[in-house]
Design a protein around this motif. Structure first.
Motif, short mmCIF file in Angstrom:
data_model
loop_
_atom_site.label_atom_id
_atom_site.label_comp_id
_atom_site.label_asym_id
_atom_site.label_seq_id
_atom_site.Cartn_x
_atom_site.Cartn_y
_atom_site.Cartn_z
N VAL B 73 47.14 2.59 36.01
CA VAL B 73 47.60 2.41 34.63
C VAL B 73 46.51 1.69 33.82
O VAL B 73 46.23 2.05 32.69
CB VAL B 73 48.91 1.60 34.60
N ILE B 74 45.92 0.68 34.46
CA ILE B 74 44.86 -0.09 33.80
C ILE B 74 43.52 0.48 34.25
O ILE B 74 43.20 0.47 35.44
CB ILE B 74 44.94 -1.58 34.21
N GLN B 75 42.75 1.00 33.30
CA GLN B 75 41.52 1.72 33.64
C GLN B 75 40.31 1.05 33.00
O GLN B 75 40.36 0.66 31.82
CB GLN B 75 41.64 3.18 33.18
N PRO B 76 39.21 0.96 33.72
CA PRO B 76 38.00 0.35 33.15
C PRO B 76 37.48 1.14 31.95
O PRO B 76 37.54 2.38 31.94
CB PRO B 76 36.98 0.42 34.30
N ALA B 77 36.99 0.44 30.95
CA ALA B 77 36.54 1.10 29.72
C ALA B 77 35.32 1.98 29.94
O ALA B 77 35.11 2.94 29.20
CB ALA B 77 36.22 0.04 28.67
N GLU B 78 34.52 1.69 30.97
CA GLU B 78 33.24 2.41 31.15
C GLU B 78 33.43 3.93 31.11
O GLU B 78 32.67 4.64 30.45
CB GLU B 78 32.57 2.03 32.48
N LEU B 79 34.43 4.44 31.84
CA LEU B 79 34.61 5.89 31.87
C LEU B 79 34.98 6.43 30.49
O LEU B 79 34.56 7.52 30.11
CB LEU B 79 35.71 6.26 32.87
N TRP B 80 35.77 5.64 29.79
CA TRP B 80 36.19 6.06 28.44
C TRP B 80 35.02 6.02 27.47
O TRP B 80 35.02 6.71 26.46
CB TRP B 80 37.35 5.19 27.95
N GLN B 81 34.04 5.16 27.78
CA GLN B 81 32.84 5.12 26.94
C GLN B 81 31.95 6.33 27.23
O GLN B 81 31.27 6.83 26.34
CB GLN B 81 32.10 3.80 27.18
N GLU B 82 31.98 6.81 28.47
CA GLU B 82 31.17 7.99 28.81
C GLU B 82 31.53 9.20 27.94
O GLU B 82 30.68 9.99 27.57
CB GLU B 82 31.37 8.38 30.28
N THR B 83 32.83 9.36 27.67
CA THR B 83 33.25 10.51 26.87
C THR B 83 33.33 10.16 25.39
O THR B 83 33.62 11.03 24.57
CB THR B 83 34.64 11.01 27.29
N GLY B 84 33.11 8.88 25.06
CA GLY B 84 33.19 8.48 23.66
C GLY B 84 34.60 8.20 23.18
O GLY B 84 34.80 7.81 22.03
N ARG B 85 35.59 8.41 24.07
CA ARG B 85 36.97 8.23 23.59
C ARG B 85 37.35 6.76 23.44
O ARG B 85 38.32 6.46 22.75
CB ARG B 85 37.96 8.93 24.54
N PHE B 86 36.60 5.86 24.09
CA PHE B 86 36.93 4.44 23.95
C PHE B 86 36.83 4.04 22.48
O PHE B 86 37.68 3.31 21.97
CB PHE B 86 35.99 3.56 24.79
N GLU B 87 35.83 4.58 21.79
CA GLU B 87 35.69 4.31 20.36
C GLU B 87 36.54 5.29 19.54
O GLU B 87 37.22 4.91 18.61
CB GLU B 87 34.23 4.41 19.92
N ALA B 88 36.48 6.57 19.94
CA ALA B 88 37.04 7.62 19.08
C ALA B 88 38.56 7.54 18.97
O ALA B 88 39.13 7.97 17.98
CB ALA B 88 36.63 8.99 19.61
#
Lengths: 581, 581
Positions: B73-88
């Motif tokens: 459920v709790i996921q590290p931001a790094e992967l989400w930054q790889e796809t740009g979705r952490f910001e987007a």
């Protein structure tokens, strides 16, 4: 399930950060995959184990009359502020702000939420007892997550909460859960102990831990091999010595012990048993005024036999120390003893201290302790003659193997365990903090009597592996194995009889409801066997052309050192026997 | 299950913040309990429904060859930054910092994590195809959560992800899932439609929504009653008009239309059909340089028939508008039209604009539009004669009921639906962003071809209720009812025959595997019936002394207006028939 349709991903080597065998084997067998520190994907093979653990827990919880619900993972901070745990829990409680800046937590447990549910719904004693449970994702932001699922940050827990009208009923609910836990742990097929645990401020005996026995376990478990007694180290009582204090036979003497600051060193230097030495520990308690300023500090000297260790839980129950205590500062020690730690003792004090003595020390004669002078000890110390009787005598030490069992039926042994379950009588701690009341039979509002009951669903497989493995891999008990039986056909692509016999047995087992996997990946036999031994499937059937021509297949239990031949014609019946179908 | 052993908590009134009927009924029936905005406890009665939904989904996913795992459920931001979705992803993505200040997210979906798993494990095309799914807690920090489980913040979703070696194989995986979804939704026992949805930049027809039909649904669904055609409003094509453009018959005339700024007002004023009016919408596209500064702006005039509405998805596919577009500012409009909105039109422009015309408008003759002068419109407008042919003609409008079906087999109708499932071909969007490759048959690395497939597990019960309820409460389909049968004994404490007959039928049904609840709470018949009608159990059996004396019990389906008498001796057989056992 056919292996080609499943997700099998084994590794030759465990990653470097996997320190304990269960972590190594879970990674190598492809049960889990690390996503971040203390955060793991439950891979298909691992999830099968987790689901089996969940199913057993769910069945027995339902059988015991508990009712399943599900509470949110993300919980508003307000409820946690009502009980003070939002502040008190410290950094292990993962806190979040939502887009509007409101505070939330990721649940590490759910006492607040379930109490909130019940204070809304329970109006009368007629609605009680109730026991609500959930099997749900939890998070605990460990400072140093490690050991895989053994001490992860995100994990799955079964948490149950009982609600009763009074203490008597609450104890019935507690015992009901303790019984259910025994059924659950029996069904897992693991060696475990239910051990008495300390119940903190509430007192009484209504706290038990369920410990899976494993040499690598974090916890020391105390038990009596000749009786039912079992407790954790915090709880296990060291009985008062049976006999009276021995007579003094030595005279008091100051002895040089240069550089020998531990009891063991002193005993070795003087050529005496460690059991005749006494160690000194200095604690302090502070009395504060309403403004929180310390107005008075009491210094305590604790005496323990040289081979014994202090038990902080027990010390914390001694009158005067039960509010809170700390180790004394070097300044405080110097102020009272005129000496540095290593040579402290109860004689020749600079200032008086409160003297708390372990039961064992209280009956010793002719003992050795520090002289309150660097590089000197005193020998031949005796109570009354050389110093006054202790202010307090109490059980303040950890038991050791060979101590008499508190139930009087033998001597204690110690083994290691992994805590995977806990049943606990809570009393009205949460219901009072959250004003959760119901109308009693007398028409007056009363606080709900509560108990809480946890099982670490994702920790259990790790504990099972610590207990059951060998150099080849995991050895699952049937009840929680990812698959119960694996069928390994040898080059079925070349031998139609092998394929036919494998498919037939596979269908028969599936039809009988057996959790069977057919390895149709086309791997070499060596690689295939290595995979399944690593993964730990308990029953393996190997079907080869040569064997079939001779009328047999091979069966090997994961604990067997070699395969045995089984009549091919009755292979299904043979397996039904092995699986107790 | 006996009702006294369960947790039943019904309310007379729904809370004030429950705006829609499913939310009201779920609260009143005690299926859910609010914990915070968009965050709900799944109470025991509600969890039973959710578990049944999950079980159906799980069975059919497994049958379709998908493999269950569980991602954190709790996921590290790094992967989400790889796809740009952490910001987007903006504020809907709930972000957390752990005790060490590292960034995490609470999963709203898991493309990144599953792609990370696969890029580690998939090395060769021989390991493909694979389809991994989970049924897991999700969080979406909605700005304004509402409607209970329909648009909550924390929810349970089944999300599946397929991985294939090429587009052809990916399409097979997609169709396999689309088929599985049909089986799943068939089994739920709900009226639903699988509708074609827009697949965004990827194109093609590989996106379908599964919509539960309900008058209260958020989405407009377009379908053809005489064919298989179904699509959502964004996707449904408005065919080009069949005939050629009509001949001009009117002369151009400027007409005063004071204060009539909408087509409807103008049509009413002039006494002409709304279908002869044309509305003007002004968009703008900006061309930026590398520094992100706007270097050129193009203004667009869109013409739609007065009774039609713009479809933004379709507009976004028109060449020149497909990068991005916005509505023009008032300054830009004044600059090009010399007039405020309400009286705009394609004639007498101050500056040239790009003219994009809906297919329908392109064939109109003698139409009416704004004069680019406040309080004036122009009538009798005709293409070529009065203004040049459009720069672009395209389908840019929403279809309306009565439009021809795009498949040529009838005319379109429109109904409302609630989206509870979506199958989507992703292509290599995530595998490229995360460099998730495998070695193809040619020995070269290739990007994984992906698809994703969601079902809103906790939304489904809400949608089921929107579709199936009456003034008394919920009406569950058998497949997802919290209990299939309820037995209501009338005053069994007074009539031993009632108790005996109820207990017997209860045992018989339990033995047949029926999910039956026996109401042994001792409630009055009226209160008992009201509870079960509110909760929506589909089959009710009432057992009373008078009926038994006459040899019958009473049966009432939740949709029946009255109970019917059933021979007491064959009641079990009767129910088996009703339950198709």
């Amino acid at each position: 399930m056919k292996a080609s349709q499943f997700f099998i991903s084994t590794l030759k080597e465990a990653p470097a950060d996997a320190e304990i065998v269960s972590h190594q084997l879970m990674m190598r067998a492809g049960l889990i995959k690390k996503l971040g520190a203390g955060i793991y994907n439950y891979m298909p093979m691992g999830l099968r184990v987790i689901r089996k653990v969940e199913a057993i827990v769910r069945e027995e919880m339902n059988r015991a009359g508990a009712i399943e619900m599900s509470m949110p993972v993300i919980q508003p901070a307000e409820l946690w502020q009502e009980t003070g745990r939002f502040e008190a829990m410290g950094p292990e409680l993962l806190r979040i702000k939502d887009r509007h800046g409101r505070d939330f937590v990721v649940q590490p447990t759910s006492e607040e939420v379930v109490t909130d549910v019940m204070r809304q719904d329970i109006r009368s004693y007629k609605q009680l007892p109730k026991n609500l449970y959930q099997i749900q994702t939890k998070f605990r932001d460990e400072r140093r997550p490690r050991f895989g699922l053994m001490r992860g940050r995100e994990f799955i827990m079964k948490d149950a909460y009982s609600f009763d009208r009074d203490q008597t009923a609450a104890k019935v609910s507690y015992q009901n859960m303790a019984q259910a836990y025994r059924r659950i742990f029996d069904r897992f097929g693991l060696t475990y102990r239910a051990v008495a645990a300390d119940s903190g401020a509430i007192g009484g005996d209504l706290s038990e831990e369920f410990q899976v026995i494993a040499a690598t376990g974090e916890d020391a478990i105390v038990y009596c091999p000749t009786s039912d007694y079992a407790a954790n180290m915090e709880k296990a009582e060291a009985l008062a010595p049976a006999g009276p204090r021995q007579e003094a036979s030595q005279t008091l003497a100051k002895t040089p012990t240069p550089g020998k600051a531990t009891c063991a060193d002193v005993a070795e230097l003087l050529g005496i048993p460690l059991e005749t030495t006494v160690k000194s520990l200095v604690l302090a308690t502070d009395l504060s005024n309403e403004a929180g300023e310390v107005v008075k500090t009491q210094v305590w000297l604790l005496l323990l036999r040289g081979d014994h260790n202090m038990n902080e839980i027990k010390v914390g129950k001694v009158p005067g120390l039960d509010a809170s205590f700390r180790f004394a500062s070097l300044a405080e020690i110097d102020d009272h003893f005129g000496c540095e730690p290593g040579y402290l003792g109860p004689l020749n004090l600079k200032k008086p201290v409160k003297l708390l003595v372990d039961r064992e020390v209280a009956v010793m004669a002719d003992w050795v302790c520090g002289a309150n002078e660097a590089d000197f000890h005193i020998t031949g110390v005796n109570w009354s003659r050389d110093l006054p009787e202790p202010d307090l005598i109490a059980d303040i030490r950890n038991v050791v193997a060979g101590d008499p069992s508190p139930d009087g039926n033998g001597v204690l042994a110690i083994e290691r365990g992994i805590e995977v379950g806990h049943v606990f009588y809570l009393g009205t701690k949460y219901s009072q903090a959250m004003n959760a009341t119901f109308l009693g039979e007398n028409g007056k509002p009363q606080f709900l009597e509560m108990g809480c009951y946890g099982i670490g669903i994702t920790r259990l497989p790790a504990a099972a592996i610590e207990q059951n493995h060998d150099e080849r891999g995991i050895i699952w008990p049937d009840a929680i194995a990812p698959f119960t039986v694996v069928i390994c056909p040898i080059t079925p692509e070349r031998f139609p009889d092998v394929k036919a016999a494998s498919d037939k047995l596979y269908s028969e087992l599936l039809g009988a409801g057996v959790d069977v996997i057919l390895d149709d990946r086309g791997e070499r036999p060596g690689a295939m066997f290595a995979d399944w031994e690593l993964i730990g499937v308990p029953h393996r059937v190997t079907i080869g052309d040569r064997g079939l021509k001779e009328g047999h297949i091979e069966y090997q239990h994961r604990r067997d050192t070699a395969a045995s031949k089984v009549d091919a014609a009755t292979a299904f019946d043979f397996l039904k026997g092995k699986l107790a179908l």
